[in-house]
Scaffold this motif. Structure first.
Motif, PDB file in Angstrom:
ATOM      1  N   ILE A 256     -25.005  21.900  57.692  1.00 53.64           N
ATOM      2  CA  ILE A 256     -26.216  22.528  58.234  1.00 53.64           C
ATOM      3  C   ILE A 256     -27.258  21.462  58.586  1.00 53.64           C
ATOM      4  O   ILE A 256     -27.949  21.561  59.597  1.00 53.64           O
ATOM      5  CB  ILE A 256     -26.782  23.543  57.224  1.00 53.64           C
ATOM      6  N   ARG A 257     -27.342  20.389  57.742  1.00 52.77           N
ATOM      7  CA  ARG A 257     -28.274  19.282  58.029  1.00 52.77           C
ATOM      8  C   ARG A 257     -27.741  18.349  59.111  1.00 52.77           C
ATOM      9  O   ARG A 257     -28.445  17.449  59.545  1.00 52.77           O
ATOM     10  CB  ARG A 257     -28.522  18.451  56.763  1.00 52.77           C
ATOM     11  N   GLN A 258     -26.473  18.514  59.491  1.00 51.55           N
ATOM     12  CA  GLN A 258     -25.795  17.639  60.458  1.00 51.55           C
ATOM     13  C   GLN A 258     -25.717  16.208  59.938  1.00 51.55           C
ATOM     14  O   GLN A 258     -25.860  15.241  60.681  1.00 51.55           O
ATOM     15  CB  GLN A 258     -26.480  17.693  61.815  1.00 51.55           C
ATOM     16  N   ASP A 259     -25.450  16.081  58.628  1.00 50.43           N
ATOM     17  CA  ASP A 259     -25.321  14.778  57.983  1.00 50.43           C
ATOM     18  C   ASP A 259     -23.843  14.401  57.943  1.00 50.43           C
ATOM     19  O   ASP A 259     -23.105  14.737  57.009  1.00 50.43           O
ATOM     20  CB  ASP A 259     -25.899  14.847  56.570  1.00 50.43           C
ATOM     21  N   VAL A 260     -23.378  13.705  58.981  1.00 50.98           N
ATOM     22  CA  VAL A 260     -21.949  13.381  59.108  1.00 50.98           C
ATOM     23  C   VAL A 260     -21.490  12.473  57.972  1.00 50.98           C
ATOM     24  O   VAL A 260     -20.407  12.653  57.405  1.00 50.98           O
ATOM     25  CB  VAL A 260     -21.679  12.714  60.477  1.00 50.98           C
ATOM     26  N   LYS A 261     -22.298  11.492  57.606  1.00 50.03           N
ATOM     27  CA  LYS A 261     -21.918  10.547  56.562  1.00 50.03           C
ATOM     28  C   LYS A 261     -21.663  11.260  55.240  1.00 50.03           C
ATOM     29  O   LYS A 261     -20.645  11.019  54.573  1.00 50.03           O
ATOM     30  CB  LYS A 261     -23.012   9.490  56.386  1.00 50.03           C
ATOM     31  N   ALA A 262     -22.569  12.157  54.858  1.00 53.40           N
ATOM     32  CA  ALA A 262     -22.394  12.899  53.601  1.00 53.40           C
ATOM     33  C   ALA A 262     -21.145  13.767  53.652  1.00 53.40           C
ATOM     34  O   ALA A 262     -20.416  13.886  52.656  1.00 53.40           O
ATOM     35  CB  ALA A 262     -23.629  13.753  53.323  1.00 53.40           C
ATOM     36  N   CYS A 263     -20.864  14.384  54.797  1.00 54.08           N
ATOM     37  CA  CYS A 263     -19.665  15.216  54.938  1.00 54.08           C
ATOM     38  C   CYS A 263     -18.393  14.396  54.735  1.00 54.08           C
ATOM     39  O   CYS A 263     -17.483  14.812  54.006  1.00 54.08           O
ATOM     40  CB  CYS A 263     -19.638  15.870  56.323  1.00 54.08           C
ATOM     41  N   LEU A 264     -18.335  13.233  55.367  1.00 50.60           N
ATOM     42  CA  LEU A 264     -17.139  12.398  55.255  1.00 50.60           C
ATOM     43  C   LEU A 264     -16.948  11.891  53.829  1.00 50.60           C
ATOM     44  O   LEU A 264     -15.814  11.781  53.335  1.00 50.60           O
ATOM     45  CB  LEU A 264     -17.222  11.226  56.233  1.00 50.60           C
ATOM     46  N   GLU A 265     -18.044  11.581  53.156  1.00 43.84           N
ATOM     47  CA  GLU A 265     -17.940  11.131  51.760  1.00 43.84           C
ATOM     48  C   GLU A 265     -17.387  12.235  50.865  1.00 43.84           C
ATOM     49  O   GLU A 265     -16.559  11.982  49.981  1.00 43.84           O
ATOM     50  CB  GLU A 265     -19.318  10.672  51.268  1.00 43.84           C
ATOM     51  N   MET A 266     -17.834  13.475  51.093  1.00 44.24           N
ATOM     52  CA  MET A 266     -17.347  14.594  50.269  1.00 44.24           C
ATOM     53  C   MET A 266     -15.882  14.902  50.569  1.00 44.24           C
ATOM     54  O   MET A 266     -15.114  15.241  49.666  1.00 44.24           O
ATOM     55  CB  MET A 266     -18.223  15.824  50.497  1.00 44.24           C
ATOM     56  N   ILE A 267     -15.484  14.783  51.832  1.00 43.99           N
ATOM     57  CA  ILE A 267     -14.066  14.997  52.175  1.00 43.99           C
ATOM     58  C   ILE A 267     -13.203  13.943  51.502  1.00 43.99           C
ATOM     59  O   ILE A 267     -12.125  14.243  50.964  1.00 43.99           O
ATOM     60  CB  ILE A 267     -13.883  14.975  53.707  1.00 43.99           C
ATOM     61  N   ASN A 268     -13.663  12.709  51.501  1.00 39.65           N
ATOM     62  CA  ASN A 268     -12.920  11.643  50.830  1.00 39.65           C
ATOM     63  C   ASN A 268     -12.798  11.917  49.334  1.00 39.65           C
ATOM     64  O   ASN A 268     -11.737  11.693  48.729  1.00 39.65           O
ATOM     65  CB  ASN A 268     -13.637  10.307  51.064  1.00 39.65           C
ATOM     66  N   GLU A 269     -13.861  12.429  48.743  1.00 38.45           N
ATOM     67  CA  GLU A 269     -13.831  12.761  47.315  1.00 38.45           C
ATOM     68  C   GLU A 269     -12.794  13.847  47.020  1.00 38.45           C
ATOM     69  O   GLU A 269     -12.057  13.768  46.036  1.00 38.45           O
ATOM     70  CB  GLU A 269     -15.229  13.229  46.890  1.00 38.45           C
ATOM     71  N   LEU A 270     -12.716  14.836  47.903  1.00 32.64           N
ATOM     72  CA  LEU A 270     -11.734  15.914  47.723  1.00 32.64           C
ATOM     73  C   LEU A 270     -10.308  15.388  47.845  1.00 32.64           C
ATOM     74  O   LEU A 270      -9.418  15.790  47.090  1.00 32.64           O
ATOM     75  CB  LEU A 270     -11.974  17.014  48.763  1.00 32.64           C
ATOM     76  N   VAL A 271     -10.091  14.488  48.783  1.00 36.13           N
ATOM     77  CA  VAL A 271      -8.750  13.921  48.967  1.00 36.13           C
ATOM     78  C   VAL A 271      -8.353  13.095  47.755  1.00 36.13           C
ATOM     79  O   VAL A 271      -7.210  13.145  47.284  1.00 36.13           O
ATOM     80  CB  VAL A 271      -8.704  13.070  50.261  1.00 36.13           C
ATOM     81  N   VAL A 272      -9.301  12.325  47.227  1.00 35.94           N
ATOM     82  CA  VAL A 272      -9.021  11.506  46.042  1.00 35.94           C
ATOM     83  C   VAL A 272      -8.606  12.383  44.862  1.00 35.94           C
ATOM     84  O   VAL A 272      -7.703  12.033  44.085  1.00 35.94           O
ATOM     85  CB  VAL A 272     -10.268  10.650  45.680  1.00 35.94           C
ATOM     86  N   TRP A 273      -9.225  13.554  44.730  1.00 34.64           N
ATOM     87  CA  TRP A 273      -8.905  14.467  43.639  1.00 34.64           C
ATOM     88  C   TRP A 273      -7.662  15.301  43.926  1.00 34.64           C
ATOM     89  O   TRP A 273      -7.282  16.160  43.122  1.00 34.64           O
ATOM     90  CB  TRP A 273     -10.092  15.386  43.357  1.00 34.64           C
ATOM     91  N   GLY A 274      -7.017  15.058  45.060  1.00 33.97           N
ATOM     92  CA  GLY A 274      -5.746  15.715  45.359  1.00 33.97           C
ATOM     93  C   GLY A 274      -5.851  17.155  45.821  1.00 33.97           C
ATOM     94  O   GLY A 274      -4.885  17.910  45.690  1.00 33.97           O
ATOM     95  N   LYS A 275      -6.986  17.535  46.372  1.00 31.66           N
ATOM     96  CA  LYS A 275      -7.137  18.905  46.849  1.00 31.66           C
ATOM     97  C   LYS A 275      -6.378  19.089  48.164  1.00 31.66           C
ATOM     98  O   LYS A 275      -6.292  18.162  48.982  1.00 31.66           O
ATOM     99  CB  LYS A 275      -8.617  19.256  47.054  1.00 31.66           C
ATOM    100  N   ASP A 276      -5.838  20.262  48.375  1.00 34.13           N
ATOM    101  CA  ASP A 276      -5.100  20.560  49.600  1.00 34.13           C
ATOM    102  C   ASP A 276      -6.091  20.788  50.755  1.00 34.13           C
ATOM    103  O   ASP A 276      -6.966  21.652  50.673  1.00 34.13           O
ATOM    104  CB  ASP A 276      -4.236  21.807  49.404  1.00 34.13           C
ATOM    105  N   ILE A 277      -5.938  20.004  51.817  1.00 34.89           N
ATOM    106  CA  ILE A 277      -6.888  20.034  52.927  1.00 34.89           C
ATOM    107  C   ILE A 277      -6.862  21.390  53.632  1.00 34.89           C
ATOM    108  O   ILE A 277      -7.911  21.935  54.003  1.00 34.89           O
ATOM    109  CB  ILE A 277      -6.582  18.906  53.932  1.00 34.89           C
ATOM    110  N   LYS A 278      -5.674  21.961  53.815  1.00 36.43           N
ATOM    111  CA  LYS A 278      -5.573  23.233  54.532  1.00 36.43           C
ATOM    112  C   LYS A 278      -6.230  24.362  53.738  1.00 36.43           C
ATOM    113  O   LYS A 278      -6.952  25.189  54.300  1.00 36.43           O
ATOM    114  CB  LYS A 278      -4.105  23.546  54.814  1.00 36.43           C
ATOM    115  N   ASN A 279      -5.966  24.394  52.431  1.00 32.55           N
ATOM    116  CA  ASN A 279      -6.613  25.425  51.599  1.00 32.55           C
ATOM    117  C   ASN A 279      -8.126  25.244  51.584  1.00 32.55           C
ATOM    118  O   ASN A 279      -8.883  26.217  51.624  1.00 32.55           O
ATOM    119  CB  ASN A 279      -6.068  25.352  50.171  1.00 32.55           C
ATOM    120  N   PHE A 280      -8.548  23.980  51.536  1.00 32.63           N
ATOM    121  CA  PHE A 280      -9.987  23.711  51.527  1.00 32.63           C
ATOM    122  C   PHE A 280     -10.643  24.193  52.821  1.00 32.63           C
ATOM    123  O   PHE A 280     -11.742  24.776  52.796  1.00 32.63           O
ATOM    124  CB  PHE A 280     -10.232  22.211  51.343  1.00 32.63           C
ATOM    125  N   THR A 281      -9.984  23.971  53.961  1.00 28.83           N
ATOM    126  CA  THR A 281     -10.537  24.429  55.243  1.00 28.83           C
ATOM    127  C   THR A 281     -10.675  25.939  55.278  1.00 28.83           C
ATOM    128  O   THR A 281     -11.675  26.481  55.769  1.00 28.83           O
ATOM    129  CB  THR A 281      -9.634  23.964  56.406  1.00 28.83           C
TER     130      THR A 281
END
Length: 547
Positions: A256-281
């Motif tokens: 909502i804030r259009q903060d691309v950097k924060a979004c990418l950091e959170m996606i990286n955090e989810l991947v590190v924790w082994g979350k399924d990308i498709k389920n997350f979407t």
């Protein structure tokens, strides 16, 4: 051996069936009135109670001492049916017995009356799996069975059944269960087995089950094995591999804030924790769906299926974004889920999509343009309100007489103005000549020689600012009319777009129609016409100019 929860707590009476009151009431009335039909079709998604209701119905019509159309579950007939040691109630799996020979055997057995009960009941599960030949073999028996036979067909895909089968059955559609109904049933089961569970944990299980009670009880069974004490929200998140509400809320705030950097950091955090990308979407899409519902319905507590604290957070997020922007985001996330099916690296696809969602200025689609207009309207309304406040607070002042500037001779300003105007016109004419040659050359390369020959007789007046304007002499009015036909005009528009990269309005005129100069009102009408070509009519709203 441990018995699964959904088997242990399978409904034994009509009153135990959750969320299907419209069906239970009809069946009980039929049993009480003695007008039991010869064939029923139970349809609905998995885990909604089709087979359980069929078994209860079979016991109820054969029960020796029913009470209010409910089976007693204690008489000789009820116990025999529950223990599955009676031949009068037959359950057939059509997925593995789907041939003509299987149905022929059923037709032969139908001839024999029930051995002990009043009715002989055939429960055919997953009936849509029968072959076409098997359906044809069943037709006559299903239409005119013996008076003591009742068929109950159960399926998750009723559209696959032939119309001749559907017309011979009374159809009952089992609906998906609501989150509240599933949570209520799970609370009762937890209390019965002595297990503690948080409200948020049960809500998450209910939402993950997608309206299927069996799925919810299977997840609850796993959670009981996973947690030795009270089942918490984090336990369910860890077990299902989903993303908790806090992470979804943080990421949606960043979008909502259009903060691309924060979004990418959170996606990286989810991947590190082994979350399924498709389920997350999918979960992120559902979260934005909840936000738009909260925006339209205040808080939408009855629709969202979340706890009060979660509903309050979703309501807060809905205040900082417009409905048009939410629709655009949901559409892009839905398209992203489709793209991920064929992606070898879903993470990259997700990251690119999030960048595109946040970079609304780079998106030229109509949804993005509408969202940008909505954002500008909010900003302008704030600026206008601030301007009115400042004007009210300020005191009127007399205008000072401007100081005399250094006087030029009468000819000097006119000379400077004419010189600069002449240079601007020369540059503009050079650009038009170059584009005109490129357009004619491209038409020639396309081998549209008649179009090129007619267009060469014209003179380009304007190529740019959304308009491609060409003038023909009055004697070549035939050429203008031919080029103005829908097919030729569409082709010219595509050629101009290929040369200039801009979608332009094609304006072909004759010399006598050209006036010396357009009035501002005519220019304004031309601009409106151009906007109407780009935007759909429901987006545009023409307002009087502000003074």
């Amino acid at each position: 051996m441990h018995k699964a929860l959904y088997r242990t707590f399978r409904p034994m009476k009509f009153g135990d069936v959750v969320g299907q009151d419209h069906i239970i009431r009809t069946l009980k009335n039929q049993i009480s009135g003695g007008n039991v039909a010869h064939a029923y079709l139970f349809s609905g998604t998995r885990g909604t109670g089709k087979t359980s209701t069929a078994k209860i119905f079979a016991r109820s019509i054969n029960c020796l001492s029913p009470a209010d159309a409910e089976p007693c579950n204690s008489c000789e007939m009820c116990r025999a049916i529950i223990d599955e040691n009676i031949m009068d109630v037959v359950e057939i799996d059509a997925a593995s017995n789907n041939g003509v020979d299987d149905i022929r055997e059923l037709r032969e057995n139908v001839k024999y009356p029930p051995a002990r009960g009043k009715y002989k009941v055939y429960i055919v599960d997953e009936v849509h799996m029968l072959s076409q030949g098997a359906f044809n073999a069943l037709l006559k028996t299903l239409e005119e069975p013996p008076s003591y036979v009742v068929f109950i067909l159960a399926t998750t895909e009723p559209h696959k059944l032939p119309a001749t089968i559907l017309s011979r059955c009374q159809r009952f559609d089992f609906k998906r269960l609501g989150v509240g109904e599933i949570v209520g049933r799970m609370k009762g089961i937890c209390a019965e087995v002595g297990v503690c569970a948080d409200e948020e944990a049960l809500n998450l299980i209910g939402m993950s089950s997608q309206g299927a009670m069996r799925d919810a009880l299977s997840i609850l069974d796993q959670c009981m094995s996973y947690s030795s004490e009270c089942i918490s929200y984090e336990d369910v998140v860890s077990l299902l591999g989903t993303v908790n509400f806090e992470a979804l809320s943080r990421l949606s705030d960043a979008i909502i804030r259009q903060d691309v950097k924060a979004c990418l950091e959170m996606i990286n955090e989810l991947v590190v924790w082994g979350k399924d990308i498709k389920n997350f979407t999918q979960e992120l899409t559902e979260h934005f769906r909840n936000i738009i519902i909260a925006k339209l319905d205040g808080r939408g507590d009855g629709i969202l299926g979340v706890t009060g604290e979660m509903a309050a957070e979703i309501s807060r997020q809905s205040q900082g974004i417009s409905g048009d922007e939410l629709i655009r985001i949901i559409k892009q996330l839905s398209a992203l889920q489709n793209d991920m099916r064929y992606a070898s690296n879903p993470r990259i696809v997700l990251e690119v999509a999030i960048m595109k969602i946040c970079s609304i200025e780079e998106d030229s689609k109509s949804e993005a343009l509408i969202a940008r207009i909505s954002r500008l309207e909010r900003l302008l309304s704030g600026v206008k309100a601030g301007a009115h406040t400042a004007e009210a607070q300020s005191q009127p002042k007399e205008f000072e007489k401007p100081k005399e500037a250094t006087k030029l001779t009468e000819d000097e300003p006119e000379v400077c103005k004419n010189a600069s105007e002449k240079k601007r016109i020369e540059r503009q004419n050079d650009d038009i000549d170059k584009l005109w040659k490129d357009i004619l050359g491209l038409i020639k390369d396309d081998r549209r020689i008649p179009v090129q020959a007619m267009l060469k007789e014209g003179t380009p007046l304007e190529i740019g600012k959304g308009v491609f304007k060409v003038m023909f002499k009055d004697s070549f009015d035939f050429h203008r009319k031919a080029l103005s036909k829908d097919e030729n005009a569409a082709y010219l528009r595509s050629v101009v777009k290929r040369v200039t990269g801009e979608d332009m309005y094609i304006n072909l005129v004759i010399e006598s129609e050209i006036s010396s100069e357009k009035s501002p009102q005519e220019d304004a009408l031309d601009e409106i016409r151009r906007l109407e070509e780009i935007f759909p009519p429901e987006v545009l709203q023409i307002k009087d100019s502000l003074e």
